[in-house]
Design an enzyme around this catalytic site. Structure first.
Site, PDB file in Angstrom:
ATOM      1  N   LYS A  27       0.802  -1.229   0.000  1.00 60.11           N
ATOM      2  CA  LYS A  27       0.000   0.000   0.000  1.00 60.11           C
ATOM      3  C   LYS A  27       0.832   1.275   0.000  1.00 60.11           C
ATOM      4  CE  LYS A  27      -4.428  -1.569   1.658  1.00 60.11           C
ATOM      5  NZ  LYS A  27      -4.201  -2.937   2.193  1.00 60.11           N
ATOM      6  N   GLU A  31      -9.698   6.871   4.314  1.00 63.28           N
ATOM      7  CA  GLU A  31     -10.588   5.989   5.074  1.00 63.28           C
ATOM      8  C   GLU A  31      -9.892   4.648   5.155  1.00 63.28           C
ATOM      9  OE1 GLU A  31     -10.765   3.764   1.843  1.00 63.28           O
ATOM     10  OE2 GLU A  31     -11.167   5.902   1.615  1.00 63.28           O
ATOM     11  N   SER A  40       1.582  -9.880  -1.017  1.00 63.39           N
ATOM     12  CA  SER A  40       1.285  -8.450  -0.891  1.00 63.39           C
ATOM     13  C   SER A  40       1.681  -7.851   0.444  1.00 63.39           C
ATOM     14  CB  SER A  40      -0.199  -8.210  -1.140  1.00 63.39           C
ATOM     15  OG  SER A  40      -0.985  -9.057  -0.312  1.00 63.39           O
TER      16      SER A  40
HETATM   17  C1  LIG Z   1      -5.026  -3.970   1.857  1.00 63.85           C
HETATM   18  C2  LIG Z   1      -4.335  -5.224   1.519  1.00 63.85           C
HETATM   19  C3  LIG Z   1      -4.765  -6.040   0.453  1.00 63.85           C
HETATM   20  C4  LIG Z   1      -5.995  -5.758  -0.348  1.00 63.85           C
HETATM   21  O1  LIG Z   1      -5.965  -4.593  -1.098  1.00 63.85           O
HETATM   22  P1  LIG Z   1      -5.792  -4.614  -2.690  1.00 63.85           P
HETATM   23  O2  LIG Z   1      -6.111  -3.224  -3.080  1.00 63.85           O
HETATM   24  O3  LIG Z   1      -6.746  -5.617  -3.232  1.00 63.85           O
HETATM   25  O4  LIG Z   1      -4.398  -4.988  -2.966  1.00 63.85           O
HETATM   26  C5  LIG Z   1      -4.032  -7.167   0.140  1.00 63.85           C
HETATM   27  N1  LIG Z   1      -2.939  -7.522   0.858  1.00 63.85           N
HETATM   28  C6  LIG Z   1      -2.502  -6.776   1.896  1.00 63.85           C
HETATM   29  C7  LIG Z   1      -1.299  -7.225   2.640  1.00 63.85           C
HETATM   30  C8  LIG Z   1      -3.195  -5.610   2.263  1.00 63.85           C
HETATM   31  O5  LIG Z   1      -2.751  -4.883   3.304  1.00 63.85           O
END
Ligand SMILES: *Cc1c(COP(=O)(O)O)cnc(C)c1O
Length: 419
Positions: free
Chosen positions: A112, A134, A401
């Site tokens: 993010k 938000e 992610s």
């Molecule tokens: C917020 C988050 C997501 C989901 O958000 P996307 O916009 O779909 O990427 C996925 N993995 C992690 C580790 C997150 O913090």
């Protein structure tokens, strides 16, 4: 050998019966990905949106802006994040080779922050003094508070009162970073209510306020802009795979909440025809139970958060409560570009349930020494299902992610472990 074609959003990707010919890159001037996306906001926000659109047009290819963005990604975020061959897990599964893109190693622990840095640099250039955001689980709130501290801007984060209670640790983090967290007590006191409140704040303070949206959703130009800030993930993969694996992957897999980590890794791969793109939605307790967050697989086309896309809604069109073991996938919509990729067939979207994600989470911990986020564990679980069906020389690249430190309490609860 895989050829890089000039397929970039070629009209051949669209079903004939949609009758839409697109030979320019998406989205179009008005933010449409065919029937999805667009700009559904109150009249009072149009000025702020136009201002943002103009600023983004002006800076997105500006050499100074891009140089600063990449400098910050290198020195503040810690990019490039590595790719990693998950050898032991691949061997155990007995099929394709699984590789990870390590977004979990970024500063603040997930992808993010890439986008937050980009939007913050834009906010600075636009002369804004105040940042709003938000957040549901708090991860986007933390990433936003982090960049606000880094650049010295005032920061206000809206969060459903129920989420404030559930995610106390992230609320503390945001406060330590100097942000003001406002609990939202309307509606179900969760993310969708926080979204409405943030929009309201923006209308009231358009002159000095920049609204940082955390995923590839929201009104145009957000879905395009967030994708552009996140596409560094896939761009790095293309270089790193060639260098370390000797070729591009056969599959690229990523979890989909709003869809920003998936868009980030998919986008640069779209022209690579031989690379299959697989998004993974949160199946919660199973689609048949209604307790899930699978907007593409089980939602209907509607308008949410200023754009047209697949939305989880009841028969009266009211946005439904979502459920997932991973708070970050708990979003009742999905970015419009994913809706479009789904309809064209360029990407397909799978569903993984809570218990399957938890199993992959544990396998990754034990076999690779990496504690992944529960969100990412959905992508890992799908890869673990896919791998044994493929030959050993095939490659699956999974976007990890984020890291799982934030999920310790949830996992302990599900596994009845003492911490
Ligand atoms: C917020 C988050 C997501 C989901 O958000 P996307 O916009 O779909 O990427 C996925 N993995 C992690 C580790 C997150 O913090």
């Amino acid at each position: 050998m895989l050829e890089r074609t000039n397929l970039r959003y070629n009209s051949s990707l669209l079903n004939e019966d949609q009758g839409v010919i697109l030979d320019t890159p998406l989205p179009d001037e008005r933010g449409h990905f065919a029937q999805y996306g667009g700009l559904f906001v109150a009249e009072t926000l149009m000025h702020a949106i136009s201002e943002l659109k103009e600023a983004y047009e002006r800076y997105k290819d500006d050499p100074d802006f891009l140089a600063e963005f990449h400098h910050e990604l290198a020195h503040f975020v810690g990019r490039p994040s590595p790719i990693y061959h998950a050898k032991r897990w691949s061997e155990t599964l007995g099929g394709a080779q699984i590789w990870f893109k390590r977004e979990d190693l970024n500063h603040t622990g997930a992808h993010k922050v890439n986008n937050c840095v980009g939007q913050m640099l834009l906010a600075k250039r636009m002369g804004k003094k105040r940042i709003i955001a938000e957040t549901g689980a708090g991860m986007h709130g933390v990433a936003t508070a982090t960049v606000a501290a880094r650049y010295g801007l005032e920061c206000v984060v809206y969060m459903g009162a129920e989420d404030v209670r559930r995610q106390a640790a992230n609320v503390h983090r945001m406060k330590l970073l100097g942000a003001k967290v406002i609990p939202v007590t309307s509606g179900s006191k969760t993310l969708k209510d926080a979204l409405n409140e943030a929009m309201r704040d923006w209308v009231a303070h358009i002159d000095d306020t920049f609204y940082i949206i955390g995923t590839v959703a929201g009104p145009h130009p957000y879905p395009m802009m967030v994708r552009d800030f996140q596409k560094i993930i896939g761009e790095e993969c293309i270089e790193q795979m060639a260098l370390f694996a000797g070729r591009q992957p056969d599959y690229v897999v990523a979890c989909v909440g709003g869809g920003s980590n998936a868009m980030g890794i998919f986008y640069p791969y779209i022209p690579y025809e031989n690379v299959q793109l697989r998004g993974v939605e949160a199946g919660g307790d199973g689609l048949e139970t209604g307790r899930h967050a699978a907007s593409i697989n089980a939602g209907k086309v509607g308008v949410l958060h200023g754009n047209r896309t697949y939305v989880m809604q009841d028969k009266d069109g009211q946005v439904q409560e979502t459920h997932s073991i991973s708070a970050g996938l708990d979003y009742p919509g999905v970015g419009p570009e994913h809706a479009w990729l789904n309809d064209t067939g360029r990407a397909t979207y799978e569903v993984i349930k809570d218990d399957e994600a938890l199993e992959a989470f544990q396998a990754c911990c034990r076999l690779e020494g990496i504690i992944p986020a529960l969100e990412s564990s959905h992508a890992l679980a799908y890869a673990a299902k896919l791998a044994p069906t493929l030959a050993k020389d095939k490659i699956i690249l999974v976007n990890v992610s984020g890291r799982g430190d934030k999920d310790m309490h949830t996992v302990a609860e599900y596994l009845h472990m003492d911490l």
